[in-house]
Design a protein around this motif. Structure first.
Motif, short mmCIF file in Angstrom:
data_model
loop_
_atom_site.label_atom_id
_atom_site.label_comp_id
_atom_site.label_asym_id
_atom_site.label_seq_id
_atom_site.Cartn_x
_atom_site.Cartn_y
_atom_site.Cartn_z
N ASP A 1 108.84 8.08 31.89
CA ASP A 1 107.45 7.65 32.08
C ASP A 1 107.23 7.18 33.51
N ALA A 2 108.23 6.42 34.01
CA ALA A 2 108.11 5.91 35.38
C ALA A 2 108.03 7.06 36.37
N ILE A 3 108.88 8.07 36.14
CA ILE A 3 108.87 9.23 37.04
C ILE A 3 107.51 9.92 36.98
N GLY A 4 106.97 10.02 35.75
CA GLY A 4 105.66 10.64 35.58
C GLY A 4 104.63 9.90 36.42
N ARG A 5 104.71 8.56 36.39
CA ARG A 5 103.74 7.77 37.17
C ARG A 5 103.91 8.04 38.66
N ASP A 6 105.18 8.11 39.09
CA ASP A 6 105.48 8.40 40.50
C ASP A 6 104.89 9.73 40.92
N LEU A 7 105.06 10.71 40.05
CA LEU A 7 104.56 12.05 40.38
C LEU A 7 103.04 12.01 40.53
N VAL A 8 102.40 11.25 39.62
CA VAL A 8 100.96 11.14 39.71
C VAL A 8 100.58 10.39 40.99
N ALA A 9 101.41 9.37 41.31
CA ALA A 9 101.07 8.55 42.48
C ALA A 9 101.19 9.29 43.80
N GLY A 10 101.60 10.51 43.78
CA GLY A 10 101.52 11.28 45.02
C GLY A 10 102.84 11.80 45.58
N CYS A 11 103.98 11.51 44.91
CA CYS A 11 105.24 12.06 45.41
C CYS A 11 105.34 13.54 45.01
N VAL A 12 104.37 14.29 45.40
CA VAL A 12 104.39 15.70 45.00
C VAL A 12 104.81 16.52 46.21
N LEU A 13 105.59 17.54 45.92
CA LEU A 13 106.12 18.36 47.01
C LEU A 13 105.13 19.40 47.47
N GLU A 14 105.02 19.53 48.79
CA GLU A 14 104.21 20.64 49.30
C GLU A 14 105.06 21.89 49.29
N GLU A 15 104.41 23.05 49.34
CA GLU A 15 105.16 24.30 49.23
C GLU A 15 106.21 24.43 50.34
N LYS A 16 105.82 24.01 51.56
CA LYS A 16 106.75 24.13 52.69
C LYS A 16 108.02 23.31 52.44
N ASP A 17 107.81 22.08 51.93
CA ASP A 17 108.96 21.21 51.64
C ASP A 17 109.80 21.78 50.52
N ARG A 18 109.09 22.36 49.53
CA ARG A 18 109.82 22.94 48.40
C ARG A 18 110.73 24.06 48.87
N LEU A 19 110.17 24.87 49.74
CA LEU A 19 110.95 26.01 50.24
C LEU A 19 112.16 25.51 51.02
#
Ligand code: CMP
Length: 835
Positions: A473-491
């Protein structure tokens, strides 16, 4: 107590201490050497006090033994230094070192000279011991201990080339500093005149001579160790003997630098010995050397630190001022290297661009270690050196080493924290969260399945996995809070994961005995290029590095030149065989990586990223397959041999796993297993090394493949063959350039070349049996076209002089060549007319 017993008692006691200190260092999270130095100082103080109290009993005996422990100063140089340096050099990846040898040597020698002169010049005005003694302190303190910085670099994922540069630098700066130390020491003791140009010349002579002796001794060791194969104890003993032998031969007989010789011997063993020494012995050998290195450095540290209290107690207030000057000067010297020399190398394209944060870490992490202490301890007991000077060097050098350890060593990690080098980037946090989410979901599911299987109430299972749910659940909150990867970073993240996985695949294939060590090392070096490329420029950098990895290496080009100029085949044959095997393994591993990418990365990153990464791998795979196909086409028999050998290794590995499975199930006993494995090892040794590759460049054999020589008798053919030289052209190699002066012509025995005639849209292909390069010789005009090899080509080369002789003697041949040249000329004229 008898002397020997007393010494043994002291040593044994110290060994117990060493063991526990290592454990304590781990607990307290302090560098081991820092704790060691601290313990040494404490021991020195205690021994002084407790030995005075005296009395009978083992306790008092121990303190007495320790306080009377008096190794002659030279023991540090002769006993410990060869062990320390041999071990350090043995652990280095020589191939990567060779890639960057020039900048490493420049940095090492430059850093030593800078340190010696900056420290010497800074100290001289504050004391009356003379410039030479001040320079000597500078030389002693020019050696840096790589362990701290390199360890930190690895943890932080610094560019690998940078880590290699620093590691290599610290190895060679030890050598350079000791050479300089010996020279200055000679001047101080009055053996040599203080003449700067002469000293520099002596420096170069001693360093160069050390390299030469090291090369010879290393080679000799490789020769001697070959018949001892599979006798681990004997093989390892020989390496220990040679650490000392090369030191003594260099120092005493050749009168050049012993330490440089030891370092080079170890490098030769590390590079060549790995193939001579049996793979299983190698692991043991590394272990033994690690142990010896550990003992040597620990004892130097402890014994040196124990001498510190009396030395420092003797120190006067003026020494404190000198100490302050020294600290500043040594840091300034290192700063000159980090912020002056390193950027210069970057500017010249010889090193990576290093960020300020990293440079600051290199500056502050320049701890001085066992080598500095060993040198400092060699000074105080020389009767030829004035006592005042002895004290000066001993106090300053040991004091500074302790300063770096106790002040810099303990503040290095906080500094890294301050510079934010240890922070996970937003991208890394996002990846960590995704990885956690994946793993935790799996755990939850698994527990539910287990509960169901075992008939445990599902409620209990839910209770047991509640903490996992909360984390998710905490991770889910983190993901919502903006720790989302941009495509460039993902690559980028995907590329780094792929690179690391590729390296671990190579290592595991090596451990299984499927891939030989030489190949694995070559491939891992290339993985380093991929890593550095990806770090610098993301996907584009990765692709550029992978192109470089499949291209021909400088060593291949040199081997080819040697074959052409000297007619020596084996270096080229060896390089081609390495290339063959490396390509074979790369293609195999790339296929495994594709699977990994599809199944694991898609879940961790995203389907789209995994697809892009798959494309990157596919492009790489195609290039490697093409390069392999070119070789296979030219050497089909050898390709079959290698493939057969590869399958045999896989079969052996499988067989071994089967036996181990039987043993694990107790179906067979250890004795039977040993017997089966003994037989397996014998068969494994037979397929361990690739068979030699026959280049097939013998003119006598090739000449019969050229139709214009077909009608000639055996004698005549033999005479012509003697004038011809076999040559292997590599794919895409430029053989003739338009406008050049012609000095030879070529007959194609196998393969195809492209002739690019100006004005003609498509190049003309010439194949087996045809010839080129004759027109410039006949017309005495410059070459009229570019000729390039398409794949591998077997050529026969005929020099201009031999060509003239040949066509004079053989009219028929002359007629044939002239007719072809005339025809070609017509095409050229026709084209020119058309233009
Ligand atoms: P040379 O001029 O010495 O170097 C370039 C070579 O290309 C030339 O000799 C010929 O051997 C070859 N060449 C030039 N024109 C043609 C052509 N039209 N067809 C085939 N080969 C050619």
């Amino acid at each position: 107590m008898h002397d020997i017993v007393s010494i043994l008692f002291g040593v044994a006691g110290l060994l117990v201490l060493l063991g526990f200190l290592q454990a304590v260092a781990g607990r307290l999270n302090v560098p081991y050497t820092v704790l060691l130095a601290g313990a040494g100082v404490a021991l020195g103080l205690l021994a002084g006090v407790l030995a005075q109290i005296g009395g009978p009993g083992p306790f008092a005996d121990f303190w007495r033994a320790i306080s009377e422990f008096n190794l002659p100063a030279e023991a540090y140089l002769y006993l410990f230094l060869p062990l320390l340096l041999f071990e350090m050099a043995l652990a280095i990846e020589v191939r990567r070192l060779l890639d960057d040898l020039a900048p490493i040597l420049l940095l090492a020698v430059g850093a030593v000279l800078v340190s010696t002169f900056v420290v010497g010049a800074a100290l001289a005005p504050f004391t009356d011991v003379g410039l030479i003694a001040c320079l000597l302190v500078g030389a002693i303190l020019a050696t840096t201990d790589p362990v701290a910085v390199v360890g930190i670099f690895r943890d932080l994922g610094a560019p690998r080339r940078l880590a290699m540069l620093i590691e290599g630098e610290s190895l060679f700066n030890d050598a350079a500093a000791i050479v300089l130390f010996t020279l200055l020491y000679g001047m101080l003791a009055g053996d040599r005149p203080a003449d700067i140009p002469q000293a520099l010349l002596a420096f170069v002579w001693s360093f160069g001579g050390g390299i030469a002796v090291g090369l010879v001794m290393g080679r000799l060791l490789c020769v001697l160790v070959t018949p001892l194969r599979d006798l681990p104890m004997a093989e390892i003993s020989l390496t220990v003997a040679f650490a000392y032998l090369s030191f003594i031969v260099a120092q005493h007989y050749a009168e050049v630098s012993g330490v440089v010789a030891v370092v080079v011997t170890a490098l030769v063993v590390s590079a060549l010995g790995r193939t001579r020494i049996s793979p299983r012995t190698w692991d043991g050998l590394e272990q033994v050397w690690k142990q010896l290195g550990f003992w040597a450095s620990s004892f130097v540290f402890l014994l040196a630190a124990m001498k510190v209290p009396p030395i420092l107690l003797d120190a006067e207030a003026s020494d404190l001022l000198l100490g302050g000057v020294l600290v500043v000067a040594a840091l300034v010297a290192r700063a000159v290297v980090c912020f002056g020399l390193l950027p210069l190398l970057t500017w010249a394209g010889l090193a990576h661009k290093v960020s300020y944060a990293f440079k600051t870490v290199i500056l502050w992490g320049g701890l001085r270690g066992a080598v500095s202490l060993a040198l400092a301890l060699a000074i105080p007991e020389d009767p030829n050196v004035a006592e005042e000077v002895q004290d000066f060097v001993a106090v300053l050098a040991t004091g500074y080493v302790l300063f770096t350890l106790l002040v810099q060593g303990t503040t290095l990690k906080p500094l890294i924290h301050l510079l934010r080098l240890d922070r996970l980037s937003a991208a890394q946090v996002a990846i960590r969260n995704r990885a956690l989410a994946l793993a935790l979901t799996q755990v939850q599911e698994h527990i539910e399945v287990v509960a169901w299987h075992e008939g445990i109430d599902l409620d209990i299972a839910h209770r047991a996995t509640r903490q996992y749910g909360e984390k998710l659940d905490a991770i889910g909150r983190d993901l919502v809070a903006g720790c989302v990867l941009e495509e460039k970073d993902r690559l980028f993240t995907g590329l780094v994961i792929l690179i690391n996985h590729e390296e671990s695949l190579y290592r595991s294939h090596f451990r299984e005995g499927i891939v030989s060590r030489v190949i694995v090392e070559t491939l891992i070096t290339r993985v380093g290029w991929l890593y550095d490329g990806a770090r610098a420029e993301g996907r584009a950098g990765y692709e550029a590095a992978s192109e470089r990895a499949t291209g021909f290496t400088q060593r291949m080009i040199w081997a080819q030149r040697i074959q052409q100029r000297l007619g020596l085949d084996w270096p080229l044959a060896r390089r081609l065989s390495v290339r063959f095997e490396a390509l074979l393994v790369t293609c195999m591993v790339l296929r495994e990586l594709q699977d990994f990418c599809r199944h694991k990365l898609a879940a961790l990153l995203s389907e789209a990223t995994a697809r892009t990464l798959g494309e990157v791998l596919e492009t790489r795979g195609k290039v490697a397959e093409k390069a392999l196909a070119a070789l296979r086409q030219h050497y089909p028999d050898y390709a079959q041999l290698l493939e057969h050998q590869y399958l045999s290794r896989v079969a052996l590995r499988r067989e071994e796993a089967e036996y181990e499975g039987l043993r694990a199930e107790s179906l067979i006993g250890q004795e039977i297993l040993n017997d089966l494995k003994g037989d397996l090892e014998r068969r494994r040794a037979a397929v361990e090394h690739p068979p030699p590759l026959e280049l097939g460049l013998l003119p006598a054999q090739l000449v019969s493949r050229v139709p214009i020589f077909a009608g000639l008798g055996e004698d005549r053919l033999g005479a012509i063959a003697r004038q011809l030289r076999g040559r292997l052209a590599l794919p895409d190699e430029m053989l003739i350039q338009r406008g050049e002066r012609g000095d030879a012509m070529f007959f194609i025995c196998a393969g195809t070349v492209d002739v690019r005639v100006p004005g003609l849209a498509t190049p003309i292909h010439l194949g087996s049996g045809e010839f080129f390069g004759e027109m410039a010789l006949l017309s005495r005009q410059p070459r009229n076209a570019d000729v390039r090899a398409i794949g591998y080509c077997h050529l026969l080369e005929l020099s201009e002089a031999d060509f003239r002789r040949l066509i004079e003697q053989d009219q028929e041949l002359r007629g044939h060549i002239l007719a072809t040249a005339r025809e070609r000329k017509l095409t050229l004229d026709h084209l020119e007319g058309g233009v």
